[in-house]
Design a protein around this motif. Structure first.
Motif, PDB file in Angstrom:
ATOM      1  N   SER A  47       0.820  -1.201   0.000  1.00 51.97           N
ATOM      2  CA  SER A  47       0.000   0.000   0.000  1.00 51.97           C
ATOM      3  C   SER A  47       0.853   1.249   0.000  1.00 51.97           C
ATOM      4  O   SER A  47       1.934   1.285   0.596  1.00 51.97           O
ATOM      5  CB  SER A  47      -0.910   0.002   1.238  1.00 51.97           C
ATOM      6  N   GLY A  72      -9.370   6.061   3.565  1.00 55.72           N
ATOM      7  CA  GLY A  72      -9.128   6.978   2.460  1.00 55.72           C
ATOM      8  C   GLY A  72      -9.376   8.429   2.813  1.00 55.72           C
ATOM      9  O   GLY A  72      -8.641   9.321   2.363  1.00 55.72           O
ATOM     10  N   ASP A 132      -7.158  -0.614  -0.448  1.00 54.71           N
ATOM     11  CA  ASP A 132      -6.965   0.279  -1.579  1.00 54.71           C
ATOM     12  C   ASP A 132      -7.934  -0.076  -2.705  1.00 54.71           C
ATOM     13  O   ASP A 132      -8.179  -1.239  -2.986  1.00 54.71           O
ATOM     14  CB  ASP A 132      -5.527   0.179  -2.090  1.00 54.71           C
ATOM     15  N   SER A 161     -10.266   4.313  -0.450  1.00 49.51           N
ATOM     16  CA  SER A 161      -9.648   3.287   0.397  1.00 49.51           C
ATOM     17  C   SER A 161     -10.525   2.986   1.607  1.00 49.51           C
ATOM     18  O   SER A 161     -10.949   3.905   2.311  1.00 49.51           O
ATOM     19  CB  SER A 161      -8.270   3.760   0.855  1.00 49.51           C
ATOM     20  N   GLU A 204      -6.788   4.081  -6.455  1.00 46.43           N
ATOM     21  CA  GLU A 204      -7.297   4.689  -5.230  1.00 46.43           C
ATOM     22  C   GLU A 204      -7.658   6.159  -5.442  1.00 46.43           C
ATOM     23  O   GLU A 204      -6.863   6.959  -5.922  1.00 46.43           O
ATOM     24  CB  GLU A 204      -6.231   4.554  -4.142  1.00 46.43           C
TER      25      GLU A 204
END
Length: 305
Positions: free
Chosen positions: A36, A143, A196, A242, A297
């Protein structure tokens, strides 16, 4: 140099790497890994392990930082990785840090390894068709943190601190290990943790892993109202944001899984069902959409470079 290094998305990794390997096994130790660019690489890796019935015994972490990266920021970055390990009940076995002149932000790779039972773990069983799909945990929690990291001032001009704090992720709520264990024990046939690429990427993986399609209602997917408001402010698709801390499960009796999770303090809801046909149908009120290959993402474009 304008271009920055980046890691393959999970979708591309599965499609272009794993599918071109003749034989791929996770090993007797149940070794899994997750990659990630975000802050939750360790939790993502441990969540993936939990969805296959494993418990993390350690983390191997690799961090690449820009040449000009401030040492104070490096200390904070490593401390955050260590805190994620403690959240997941594990520790760092090995950590490597390197520098690169070709990147403008840190790149974090975390590999979780642990043991699983000798029987086929729940997360590796085929879901098949005509099974309920259950979602647990709000989408977009991890996210939205990436977005707020570099756009907090903009958010504060529009929303009160209480709204921003409610949208922000609590790292303690991002692990799915307990929920995965409860769901598997209650009869879930397949589990997958979102990360993600958001819930769209998790749904795509569910269909790809099991050779099935699905029919879901987008309105039923759990999401905090505060996250929806933040997504509207920054013109973000919450379904592509995310979503560490959210997980999908399949079961013959989805309501039974929901009841077990609810009784133990976890939110969960049936959002649809799998289908034998390969169509990936998503209903939004009177509109019917079909899921295409997930994009990268959403919050990546907001990360401070």
């Amino acid at each position: 140099m304008e271009d920055s290094d980046s890691m393959l998305s999970d979708t591309v990794f599965r499609r272009s790497v794993l599918k071109n390997i003749t034989e791929y096994r996770s090993g007797s130790q149940g070794i899994l890994s997750a990659v990630s660019n975000g802050r939750y690489a360790v939790i993502d890796a441990c969540n993936a392990l939990a969805c296959r019935g494993g418990e993390p015994e350690g983390i191997n972490a690799a961090v690449t930082i820009p040449d000009s990266y401030d040492e104070k920021l490096l200390k904070k970055l490593i401390a955050d990785i260590d805190a994620q390990c403690r959240t997941c009940g594990t520790h760092i076995e090995d950590v490597a840090v390197s520098t690169s002149q070709h990147i403008r932000k840190p790149v974090i790779t975390a590999s979780a390894f642990g043991r699983s039972s000798e029987e086929m773990p729940a997360g590796m069983q085929k879901a098949g068709g005509n099974l309920d799909i259950i979602a647990s945990g709000s989408i977009g929690m991890s996210g939205i943190m990436n977005v707020l990291d570099s756009h907090m001032d903009e958010a504060k001009k529009v929303y009160a601190d209480s709204v921003i704090n409610a949208a922000a992720a609590d790292a303690g709520k991002l692990s799915v290990a307990d929920r995965a264990s409860l769901a598997a024990g209650a009869g879930a046939s397949y589990l997958v943790a979102a990360g993600d690429g958001g819930i769209y990427a998790a749904l795509w993986r569910l269909a790809a892993d099991n050779g099935c399609g699905f029919d879901i209602n987008l309105r039923d997917i759990p999401v905090k109202q505060e996250i929806i408001e933040m997504c509207e402010l920054f013109d973000i698709n919450p379904y592509e944001l995310s979503s560490t801390g959210c997980m999908l499960m399949t079961a013959e009796d989805g309501c039974g899984i929901v009841d077990v999770l609810n009784e133990n303090g976890y939110d969960a809801v049936v959002i649809g069902h799998t289908t034998k046909e390969k169509a990936k149908m998503m209903h939004l009120e009177d509109e019917v959409r079909y899921l295409d290959v997930p994009r990268n993402e959403e919050s990546e474009r907001f990360i401070q470079l």
